[in-house]
Design an enzyme around this catalytic site. Sequence first.
Site, PDB file in Angstrom:
ATOM      1  N   ASP A  14     -44.318  33.712  -8.947  1.00  0.00           N
ATOM      2  CA  ASP A  14     -43.290  33.449  -9.963  1.00  0.00           C
ATOM      3  C   ASP A  14     -43.784  33.233 -11.397  1.00  0.00           C
ATOM      4  OD1 ASP A  14     -41.842  33.485  -7.612  1.00  0.00           O
ATOM      5  OD2 ASP A  14     -41.361  31.362  -7.625  1.00  0.00           O
ATOM      6  N   LYS A  76     -37.496  37.059  -4.445  1.00  0.00           N
ATOM      7  CA  LYS A  76     -37.209  36.040  -3.438  1.00  0.00           C
ATOM      8  C   LYS A  76     -36.145  35.085  -3.939  1.00  0.00           C
ATOM      9  CE  LYS A  76     -40.967  32.808  -4.627  1.00  0.00           C
ATOM     10  NZ  LYS A  76     -40.200  31.602  -4.961  1.00  0.00           N
ATOM     11  N   CYS A 109     -42.484  26.021  -6.012  1.00  0.00           N
ATOM     12  CA  CYS A 109     -42.715  27.273  -5.270  1.00  0.00           C
ATOM     13  C   CYS A 109     -44.151  27.422  -4.776  1.00  0.00           C
ATOM     14  CB  CYS A 109     -42.289  28.463  -6.112  1.00  0.00           C
ATOM     15  SG  CYS A 109     -40.494  28.467  -6.424  1.00  0.00           S
TER      16      CYS A 109
END
Length: 180
Positions: A14, A76, A109
Site C-alpha cells: 500500500d 485489496k 496493513c
Amino acid sequence: MLMDAARSSLLIVDVQENLGPVMAEPRQVYRNCTMLLRAAARLAVPVTISEQYPKGLGPTMGELLAEAPAGVVMEKLHFSCAAEPAILTRLRGFDRPQVVVAGIEAHVCVLQSALGLKAAGFEVFVVADACSSRIVGNHQMALSRMAAAGVAVVSTEMAVFEWLHVAGTPAFKDMIKLIK
C-alpha cells in the site's frame, strides 16, 4: 534465520499516492522500497504490490511502479494481504517460504499482513526502514508487536546483503552502487 533470494518473495504493501505523503519520513520509505524492488529484480525474487482501495487512496507511487515488473499490482479491501485470497494464492504459488514485507501503514496493513502470513506458515521479515505510519509511535509499536510474535524485523541493507549472500559477483557490484 537468514533471508535467501532463492527462497524469498517481496511484498510491498500500500505505498500509494494519497497515503504515502502523510507518513512519517515518506522519502525514506520510497527510497528503501525502490532499493528492495531493484534488488528483487536483479536477484529474481518475485514481487507482489498491494493497493488498498486505489479508487480512494490512488495507485502505487509512480517511482515504485517504475521499478516493478508488469502485472504484480493487486487491489485489496482487507487490511491484511494474507486475508485477501488472490494475494495469498499468489504468494503461495511462488513456492517460496519467506516473505519480505515493506510498506504502509506499519501498524495497520503491514502488521496485519505480517501476522497473517506468519499464521499461514510463512517465514516473515518486515523491513523496518521501508515501512512507516502517520505517527512514529504507531510504527514503533507495530515493529515491537511483530517482533514479539516471531516476525523478523530487519533493515533494507540486511535484506539486500542477505539476498546477495556473497561479495564480488556482478549482482553485488550492481547493488553496491545503489547502497553507496
